[in-house]
Design an enzyme around this catalytic site. Structure first.
Site, PDB file in Angstrom:
ATOM      1  CG  ASP A  91      -1.911   0.880   1.393  1.00 48.85           C
ATOM      2  OD1 ASP A  91      -1.905   1.819   0.595  1.00 48.85           O
ATOM      3  OD2 ASP A  91      -2.766   0.711   2.278  1.00 48.85           O
ATOM      4  CG  ASP A 284      -6.479  -5.005   1.473  1.00 47.91           C
ATOM      5  OD1 ASP A 284      -7.007  -4.292   0.605  1.00 47.91           O
ATOM      6  OD2 ASP A 284      -6.117  -4.562   2.577  1.00 47.91           O
ATOM      7  CB  CYS A 322     -13.533 -25.309   8.448  1.00 53.41           C
ATOM      8  SG  CYS A 322     -12.030 -24.347   8.158  1.00 53.41           S
ATOM      9  CB  CYS A 324      -8.450 -24.373   8.829  1.00 57.30           C
ATOM     10  SG  CYS A 324      -9.108 -24.225  10.490  1.00 57.30           S
ATOM     11  CB  CYS A 327     -11.767 -26.776  11.629  1.00 62.03           C
ATOM     12  SG  CYS A 327     -12.396 -25.104  11.927  1.00 62.03           S
ATOM     13  CG  HIS A 353     -11.547 -20.830  11.415  1.00 63.03           C
ATOM     14  ND1 HIS A 353     -12.109 -21.942  10.809  1.00 63.03           N
ATOM     15  CD2 HIS A 353     -12.518 -19.880  11.448  1.00 63.03           C
ATOM     16  CE1 HIS A 353     -13.371 -21.675  10.509  1.00 63.03           C
ATOM     17  NE2 HIS A 353     -13.653 -20.438  10.876  1.00 63.03           N
TER      18      HIS A 353
HETATM   19 ZN   LIG Z   1     -11.322 -23.837  10.298  1.00 67.02          ZN
END
Ligand SMILES: [Zn+2]
Length: 374
Positions: A91, A284, A322, A324, A327, A353
């Site tokens: 940025d 973003d 999920c 991830c 999870c 997550h």
């Molecule tokens: Zn997750």
């Protein structure tokens, strides 16, 4: 940098594309995690990569003040300094000068400001200096200095800010082109010494506040300068959500079909679902990582707090399907326990997550574009 649209929706303005940078190919639309100070807070770069984030953001204003662009250049550039091999977007710092710095003074030449850090030293950003700083950082996509109007500023003020922004962007574009050869040569020389790279792409930033005619004027002037990509700035600054969507849709429609479009500072799940059909390619937001540090996580039902008492003995994962790391391996009850005990791991797991959630959401959106369903 090369951008290829590989599929255009017939149901909306959504498109799926490939954005090729010196540090990797990005599948768009894409969500970009924010690493303001050269770190995505709470995660090692390996953990960011494990969530399959394709590109991250860093911030010119913050890195200029601390630790300084020369130090990062001395380390071989930001990729090497922070050990992130993938693409980086920086940025310009314009937004931070207007939101964080003290005692701003805008002149036609640039903006003088007092650092928000200790001592409050005075600095002066010009369009050219901001290019030089980002050149030292070595980020793949760089942004020009702009003037950020207050969300409640009257139209005459927003119009004046826009005129100055357009002048600065033209100067940034000229300076960038003029020094391109010089910088390519020094990058090649330094690449053999310090691992420094690679060609950079300077985007234009469309401003104009909440005023359609100013947005139109801004987009027309910038497309005339032929930037390799266009950002929509001056949104997510406190305006109502309906205004954000109105301006995002209208402005996206003014930008060339063949160039990537980046909606700055916008990236909640509902924002992605709403704005990809406008033809936005890049997003973003600091919120996904910031919310994790405040014990909150994304779920299909919306944002939830892990501190909620209903999770005290809940041994299910944060989100049932999920994939991830958090999870797959931990329960809501365990993460809640960590959060209540103020264990650092709670923040790490919630950050993992939230980033993975957005990466997966964007993947599903992209798959629907490719299948002709969005
Ligand atoms: Zn997750």
């Amino acid at each position: 940098m090369k951008f290829t649209v590989i599929k255009r929706s017939v149901k909306s303005c959504a498109r799926a594309g490939l954005l090729e940078t010196a540090h990797g190919v990005i599948e768009t639309p894409v969500f970009m995690p924010v690493g303001t100070l050269g770190t995505v807070k709470a995660l090692t770069p390996d953990l960011v990569a494990a969530q399959e984030a394709q590109i991250i953001l860093a911030n010119t204003y913050h890195l200029f003040l601390r630790p300084g662009a020369d130090l990062i250049a001395g380390a071989g550039g930001l990729h090497k300094f922070m050990h992130w091999p993938g693409p980086i977007l920086t940025d310009s710092g314009g937004f931070q000068v207007f939101s964080l710095a003290r005692l701003r003074r805008i002149t036609p030449d640039g903006v003088e400001f007092q650092s928000h850090l200790d001592g409050g030293a005075k600095h002066f950003f010009t369009p050219e200096l901001v290019i030089d700083i980002q050149s030292k950082l070595g980020s793949d996509i760089i942004m020009p200095l702009d003037v950020c109007s207050a969300p409640d500023a009257p139209k005459e003020k927003v119009a004046a800010d826009l005129q100055l922004t357009l002048e600065w962007e033209k100067r940034a574009r000229d300076y960038f082109s003029r020094t391109l050869r010089l910088r390519s040569v020094s990058a090649v020389r330094e690449s053999s010494e310090a691992g420094m790279s690679a060609p950079q792409a300077l985007f234009g930033i469309v401003q104009g506040g909440m005023f359609a005619d100013l947005r139109q004027e801004s987009a027309a002037a910038l497309t005339g300068l032929d930037f390799p990509g266009y950002a929509i700035g001056g949104v997510s600054v406190g305006e109502p959500e309906a205004e954000l969507y109105r301006i995002a849709e209208y402005t996206a429609g003014l930008l060339p079909e063949t160039k990537p479009r980046y909606l700055m500072g916008v990236g909640l799940p509902e924002n992605l679902l709403q704005c990809v059909p406008f033809g936005i390619d890049m997003f973003d937001a600091v919120l996904p990582t910031r919310l994790a540090r405040h014990n909150s996580f994304f779920s299909p039902g919306g944002l939830e707090s892990i501190l909620n008492a209903q999770y005290a003995a809940d041994f299910a994962p944060l989100v049932a399907d999920c994939d991830c790391y958090a999870c797959r391996n931990f329960s809501r009850a365990y993460i809640r326990h960590l959060a209540l005990a103020k264990e650092i791991l709670a923040i790490v797991l919630l950050t993992i997550h939230n980033i993975r959630y957005l990466v997966n959401l964007m993947r599903k959106i992209r798959a629907r574009i490719l299948a002709g369903e969005l």
